[in-house]
Design an enzyme around this catalytic site. Structure first.
Site, PDB file in Angstrom:
ATOM      1  N   ASP A  14       1.015  -1.447  -0.137  1.00 24.51           N
ATOM      2  CA  ASP A  14       0.134  -0.042   0.191  1.00 24.51           C
ATOM      3  C   ASP A  14       0.729   1.427   0.246  1.00 24.51           C
ATOM      4  OD1 ASP A  14      -1.715   1.826   0.760  1.00 24.51           O
ATOM      5  OD2 ASP A  14      -2.290   1.528   2.070  1.00 24.51           O
ATOM      6  N   HIS A  38      -3.679   4.680   6.370  1.00 23.43           N
ATOM      7  CA  HIS A  38      -3.130   4.392   6.029  1.00 23.43           C
ATOM      8  C   HIS A  38      -1.848   4.425   6.359  1.00 23.43           C
ATOM      9  CE1 HIS A  38      -5.146   2.977   2.822  1.00 23.43           C
ATOM     10  NE2 HIS A  38      -6.246   3.814   2.619  1.00 23.43           N
TER      11      HIS A  38
END
Length: 562
Positions: free
Chosen positions: A203, A376
């Site tokens: 990610d 994130h």
């Protein structure tokens, strides 16, 4: 990580990126082994301002359609729309078989409602998995590892190949104090590194953010303080899937002797699923139906709703426009937008915030107030993941090109050779052998959903819509003699979005005169073909309108033959 021991040559695996690489959203990848295909995530994205009329944007399923018989299963890393939202549409491509779908309990609970709504529940065999365990199907052997994200039950997945594993992180952050006490399983990731991670797919969304992402737990005290100081009604908008955020709002409400009201269809669905699975704790007596809000003291209520991204018909947007059926904001009320700004949504969000301020409410939002923590990993967490996993090869995923480039730079900084870091795009095919290298491309465009239509809106239609929106349309109606081409009646000119008729009557009257002249010249030349006459009218009016207004409206001649 040192090179793995040499072995006899094996057929290479392949990774095909169909979405989420070079963009935010539409996450979808295919892993191929021994001629079989395992799909990792099937996400969607939402339309941008230059895609008028489009409801949803899906990955291009052309590649999967051509390999339909080879698809073994789907594995879902977590339950966000950009990872599971397109699966109901993909299942329509499999009318004659049931496709195994692996996911954690909350992911599959969110998915099941979507499948039933689309009438494709019978085409998926939902297989619940638990992080820390593994599963095998066909040639694929998988292991699942718990990761923390802005939704419960997120996981990374490792897929074995003859050269070592392919580790797909899903969306993650390294939060040491998550609300549910389930941090990213660094021990399992280290164990996977010990087995030998050949290729890491990680990610990249927050690769540009320095340091560490704040813990989700840091938001709770801020929300509690806001609720404690609020004299009247409190409204908190967040993503319906962000169960940990919802829990903290509930905790803040209960700590201040308030009840909660849930607003929005997706909010009710997510809350119901989370309560059923024990992921959200809120006593029934602390939940107030929205219909009872009018008869309840607003100083004892917290409304939890959707609409933090400025969606046009969401609960929060209707409140900002003073059009919500149940919630009427007034001076002294408090509104909290407890979410990030998704790129592309800024104008809509700012418009809603402005509307909320106009109601007289006090508004809290990032970056003005610390009412949100990202799900994130920031740069230091990404470095930690790279150092812990020690992959031989690395491909950053889940981000726009700049995010991927920053993540690639982080990888070289922790010691991965630059030649072993590959930046890919949607449609790229990776061949995963002893070396990992680009091996071609497959179709990976966008499929637009507009109403009931799927894929029937393409770039040509969007171009016409943009032109109609930007320049307007002019319809010219004339009746001509079918034999001689002479004008019998008209021309009547109707315009929409081009000029205001009462203020631009001279322009339209001059346009009518030019149409008459064009038709007279055509009749004298004995031109009676309607197609040619339409072309002449478009040419004459197009030139005139541009000279008079510097605009190029869509011109639609309608010729009636009498």
């Amino acid at each position: 990580m040192p090179d793995l021991p040499s072995r006899a040559p094996e057929a290479p695996a392949r990774v095909v990126f169909l979405g989420g690489v070079g963009e935010v959203g539409r996450n979808m990848a295919c892993v191929e082994l021994e001629g079989r295909v395992l799909i990792v995530d099937v996400g969607l994205s939402f339309p941008t301002h230059d895609q008028p009329g489009v409801d949803l944007v899906l990955p291009d399923f052309e590649y999967v359609r051509g390999r339909r018989e080879d698809v073994e299963a789907v594995v879902l890393t977590h339950g966000h729309e950009d990872h599971i939202g397109a699966l109901p549409y993909l299942l329509r491509e499999f009318p004659d078989r049931v496709l195994p779908v692996y996911g954690t309990p909350f992911t599959l609970a969110l998915l099941e409602g979507k499948l039933e709504e689309h009438g494709v529940r019978d085409r998926a065999e939902l297989r619940t998995v638990t992080p820390g365990e593994g599963a095998s199907i066909g040639p694929f052997s998988m292991r699942f590892m718990r990761v923390t994200h802005s939704i419960p039950d997120g996981m990374a997945v490792a897929i074995d190949t003859p050269y070592g594993s392919i580790l797909h992180t899903g969306d993650f952050k390294i939060d040491q104090t998550p609300l549910d006490g389930r941090p990213t399983d660094l021990h399992a990731l280290a164990e996977e590194a010990g087995r030998g991670v050949h290729l890491l797919l990680s990610d990249s969304t927050n690769a540009e953010e320095a340091g560490y992402t704040a813990s989700e737990r840091s938001v709770g005290p801020v929300l509690t303080d806001i609720v404690a100081r609020a004299p009247q009604l409190v409204v908190v908008a967040c993503f319906s899937s962000h169960i940990h955020r919802i829990q903290q709002v509930v905790n803040a409400a209960r700590a201040n002797e308030r009840v909660v009201v849930f607003l929005g269809r997706s909010m009710h669905q997510s809350v119901a699923a989370a309560r059923r699975l024990g992921l959200l704790s809120v006593p029934d007596e602390d939940v107030l139906p929205v219909e009872a809000l009018a008869s309840f003291d607003p100083a004892r209520v917290v409304v939890i709703c959707t609409g933090s991204q400025g969606e046009p018909l969401s609960a929060l947007s209707l409140m900002a426009a003073r059009e919500h059926k149940w919630v009427r904001l007034r001076e002294g009320d408090v509104v909290v937008l407890s979410s990030s700004l998704i790129p592309g949504n800024e104008p809509a969000i700012h418009r809603v915030i402005d509307g909320l301020y106009r109601t007289g409410a006090d508004v809290y939002h990032v970056p003005a107030a610390p009412v949100h923590a990202s799900g994130h990993a920031a740069a230091e967490e990404l470095r930690l993941m790279l150092s812990l996993v020690r992959p031989r090869w690395f491909v950053p995923i889940h981000g726009e090109r700049r995010h991927l480039a920053h993540h690639a730079k982080l990888a070289t900084e922790v010691g991965i050779p630059p030649e072993r870091v590959l930046i890919c795009e949607d449609g790229d095919v990776l061949e995963v052998g002893e070396k990992v290298e680009l091996a071609g491309r497959v179709p990976a465009g966008m499929t637009f959903v507009d109403g009931l239509g799927i894929g029937d809106v393409g770039e040509v239609v969007l171009r016409d819509r943009r032109k109609l929106a930007g320049e307007g349309v002019v319809v010219v109606v004339v009746a001509i003699d079918a034999h001689h081409g002479q004008l019998i009646s008209g021309p009547d000119i109707v315009n929409r979005g081009f000029v205001f008729e009462q203020a631009a009557g001279d322009i339209l009257e001059a346009a009518r005169e030019r149409v008459r002249l064009s038709l007279r010249e055509s009749a004298e030349a004995e031109v009676t073909d309607p197609g040619v006459l339409e072309q002449n009218i478009r040419r004459v009016l197009g030139r005139y309108f541009y000279e008079a207004t510097q605009r190029k409206p869509v011109i639609l001649p309608v010729i009636l033959e009498v």
